[in-house]
Write a protein that holds these residues in place. Sequence first.
Motif, PDB file in Angstrom:
ATOM      1  N   ASP A  59       0.831  -1.205   0.000  1.00 40.99           N
ATOM      2  CA  ASP A  59       0.000   0.000   0.000  1.00 40.99           C
ATOM      3  C   ASP A  59       0.865   1.254   0.000  1.00 40.99           C
ATOM      4  O   ASP A  59       0.625   2.185  -0.756  1.00 40.99           O
ATOM      5  N   ARG A  60       1.881   1.264   0.884  1.00 38.15           N
ATOM      6  CA  ARG A  60       2.786   2.413   0.943  1.00 38.15           C
ATOM      7  C   ARG A  60       4.054   2.026   1.691  1.00 38.15           C
ATOM      8  O   ARG A  60       4.081   1.034   2.424  1.00 38.15           O
ATOM      9  N   VAL A  61       5.095   2.834   1.476  1.00 39.65           N
ATOM     10  CA  VAL A  61       6.389   2.644   2.136  1.00 39.65           C
ATOM     11  C   VAL A  61       6.667   3.870   2.989  1.00 39.65           C
ATOM     12  O   VAL A  61       6.503   5.009   2.539  1.00 39.65           O
ATOM     13  N   MET A  62       7.088   3.633   4.239  1.00 35.61           N
ATOM     14  CA  MET A  62       7.402   4.713   5.176  1.00 35.61           C
ATOM     15  C   MET A  62       8.751   4.419   5.831  1.00 35.61           C
ATOM     16  O   MET A  62       9.210   3.272   5.838  1.00 35.61           O
ATOM     17  N   PRO A  63       9.408   5.420   6.394  1.00 34.98           N
ATOM     18  CA  PRO A  63      10.661   5.162   7.113  1.00 34.98           C
ATOM     19  C   PRO A  63      10.405   4.347   8.389  1.00 34.98           C
ATOM     20  O   PRO A  63       9.364   4.499   9.030  1.00 34.98           O
ATOM     21  N   LEU A  64      11.370   3.538   8.754  1.00 33.54           N
ATOM     22  CA  LEU A  64      11.250   2.777  10.002  1.00 33.54           C
ATOM     23  C   LEU A  64      10.988   3.705  11.180  1.00 33.54           C
ATOM     24  O   LEU A  64      10.227   3.359  12.087  1.00 33.54           O
ATOM     25  N   TRP A  65      11.584   4.888  11.151  1.00 34.87           N
ATOM     26  CA  TRP A  65      11.481   5.801  12.286  1.00 34.87           C
ATOM     27  C   TRP A  65      10.084   6.409  12.386  1.00 34.87           C
ATOM     28  O   TRP A  65       9.787   7.103  13.368  1.00 34.87           O
ATOM     29  N   SER A  66       9.214   6.142  11.405  1.00 36.40           N
ATOM     30  CA  SER A  66       7.811   6.559  11.458  1.00 36.40           C
ATOM     31  C   SER A  66       6.909   5.386  11.825  1.00 36.40           C
ATOM     32  O   SER A  66       5.726   5.367  11.482  1.00 36.40           O
ATOM     33  N   ALA A  67       7.463   4.415  12.533  1.00 40.77           N
ATOM     34  CA  ALA A  67       6.713   3.203  12.863  1.00 40.77           C
ATOM     35  C   ALA A  67       5.448   3.500  13.650  1.00 40.77           C
ATOM     36  O   ALA A  67       4.406   2.855  13.441  1.00 40.77           O
ATOM     37  N   ALA A  68       5.495   4.464  14.554  1.00 38.53           N
ATOM     38  CA  ALA A  68       4.304   4.774  15.357  1.00 38.53           C
ATOM     39  C   ALA A  68       3.163   5.239  14.458  1.00 38.53           C
ATOM     40  O   ALA A  68       2.005   4.814  14.623  1.00 38.53           O
ATOM     41  N   GLU A  69       3.456   6.126  13.503  1.00 32.92           N
ATOM     42  CA  GLU A  69       2.422   6.592  12.575  1.00 32.92           C
ATOM     43  C   GLU A  69       1.927   5.444  11.698  1.00 32.92           C
ATOM     44  O   GLU A  69       0.730   5.346  11.392  1.00 32.92           O
ATOM     45  N   ALA A  70       2.834   4.561  11.283  1.00 42.38           N
ATOM     46  CA  ALA A  70       2.439   3.398  10.491  1.00 42.38           C
ATOM     47  C   ALA A  70       1.463   2.514  11.277  1.00 42.38           C
ATOM     48  O   ALA A  70       0.482   2.010  10.722  1.00 42.38           O
ATOM     49  N   HIS A  71       1.705   2.335  12.563  1.00 40.11           N
ATOM     50  CA  HIS A  71       0.797   1.548  13.407  1.00 40.11           C
ATOM     51  C   HIS A  71      -0.585   2.201  13.459  1.00 40.11           C
ATOM     52  O   HIS A  71      -1.605   1.506  13.407  1.00 40.11           O
ATOM     53  N   LEU A 131       1.863  -2.456   4.620  1.00 44.08           N
ATOM     54  CA  LEU A 131       2.589  -1.220   4.866  1.00 44.08           C
ATOM     55  C   LEU A 131       4.017  -1.632   5.212  1.00 44.08           C
ATOM     56  O   LEU A 131       4.236  -2.451   6.104  1.00 44.08           O
ATOM     57  N   VAL A 132       4.986  -1.073   4.484  1.00 45.24           N
ATOM     58  CA  VAL A 132       6.384  -1.497   4.627  1.00 45.24           C
ATOM     59  C   VAL A 132       7.222  -0.338   5.157  1.00 45.24           C
ATOM     60  O   VAL A 132       7.075   0.813   4.713  1.00 45.24           O
ATOM     61  N   LEU A 133       8.090  -0.639   6.110  1.00 43.25           N
ATOM     62  CA  LEU A 133       9.024   0.331   6.678  1.00 43.25           C
ATOM     63  C   LEU A 133      10.397   0.150   6.039  1.00 43.25           C
ATOM     64  O   LEU A 133      10.954  -0.943   6.052  1.00 43.25           O
ATOM     65  N   GLU A 134      10.918   1.220   5.471  1.00 47.38           N
ATOM     66  CA  GLU A 134      12.229   1.182   4.836  1.00 47.38           C
ATOM     67  C   GLU A 134      13.270   1.649   5.838  1.00 47.38           C
ATOM     68  O   GLU A 134      13.046   2.604   6.591  1.00 47.38           O
ATOM     69  N   VAL A 135      14.433   0.982   5.850  1.00 41.09           N
ATOM     70  CA  VAL A 135      15.463   1.269   6.841  1.00 41.09           C
ATOM     71  C   VAL A 135      16.647   1.935   6.143  1.00 41.09           C
ATOM     72  O   VAL A 135      17.310   1.315   5.300  1.00 41.09           O
ATOM     73  N   ASP A 136      16.918   3.202   6.481  1.00 31.96           N
ATOM     74  CA  ASP A 136      17.992   3.943   5.805  1.00 31.96           C
ATOM     75  C   ASP A 136      19.359   3.565   6.365  1.00 31.96           C
ATOM     76  O   ASP A 136      19.484   2.841   7.334  1.00 31.96           O
TER      77      ASP A 136
END
Length: 345
Positions: A316-328, A340-345
């Motif tokens: 559906d979308r990719v977000m930074p790992l550090w935005s995990a709370a918003e992803a939840h 929903l996938v978290l990308e790790v920089d």
Amino acid sequence: MQTEAMVMRATGGPEVLTRETIELSDPGPREVRIRVRAVALNHLDLWVRGGLPRMRYEFPHRLGADVAGEVDAVGPGAINAKVGDRVVVNPGLSCGVCERCLSGQDTLCHSYRIMGESTQGGYARHIVVPDANLLPMPANLPFTDVAAVPLCFLTAWQMVVRRGDVRPGQTVLIQAAGSGVSSAAIQIAKMLGARVLTTTSTDEKAARARALGADEIINYTTHDFVAECKRLTNKRGVDVVIEHVGGEVFSKSILATTNGGRVVTCGATTGSTPTVDLRHIFFRQIQVLGSTMGSKGDLFGILRLVEQGKLRPVVDRVMPLWSAAEAHRLLEARKVFGKLVLEVD
């Protein structure tokens, strides 16, 4: 070594997820260290974060079952990987030597665990895992797509193929099309030659479910799905229900099933204590089958089908790992179709 991670030091809402620097041990015998590039969310993350009864947490706890990345270091005796390999991690951990494990039933192993649930997960730049849990990544996909595969496709495969025994020509009802498991189950059931009915709540989700192969879409906010299943099957009912919602949806799924049909369940998103009239089960000989994850061996075949384009991860979308709370928060609000996938920089 030190690495950054999103951790929780207590159970609760999304706000318990915080960015911290943690200590990570070097890989031991038959272990490897992974530089995580992407980690996908699952409803399991929400349940563990909120607090599960009888679970013993080791804080700080890291969530995250679905990991794709690169091998960063190799421990003594590791034979399934070398530094630089692009890999996907199988999230199921078991002893590997008992009768269940050796017969391909590792989810029934007494020591079976899922990453991010009863052991540390992938919400970090680096993790250490057994080399037995590594599989090569499909060459034609990015990390963010591959991370969307393991848990939901293994779970869906176990439900549709192993437990549901779906056959060509059968009619299958898949509840809640927008979930990761259901978006995978729609594709698998269609690939097997079944007629696929699915439920959802919006026109947008209905269109996406149809694009995945669903033949009939039932909007459960405007239609009773039991009545629609009867109408669409000439009053017969569906052969198999793939269900993970629980509560009243589970109870009504039994009513939507034909005599001798099967209801396969892997979760209870809306409630774990449904009211069931047992007469519908024994008089009509309905099989109610529980399912959890899937065999490590099945992920090899699933990834081949993904590489061949016969199955595809739904991101559906990719977000930074550090935005995990918003992803939840987005996942809890059901504003996600697929993963929903978290990308790790």
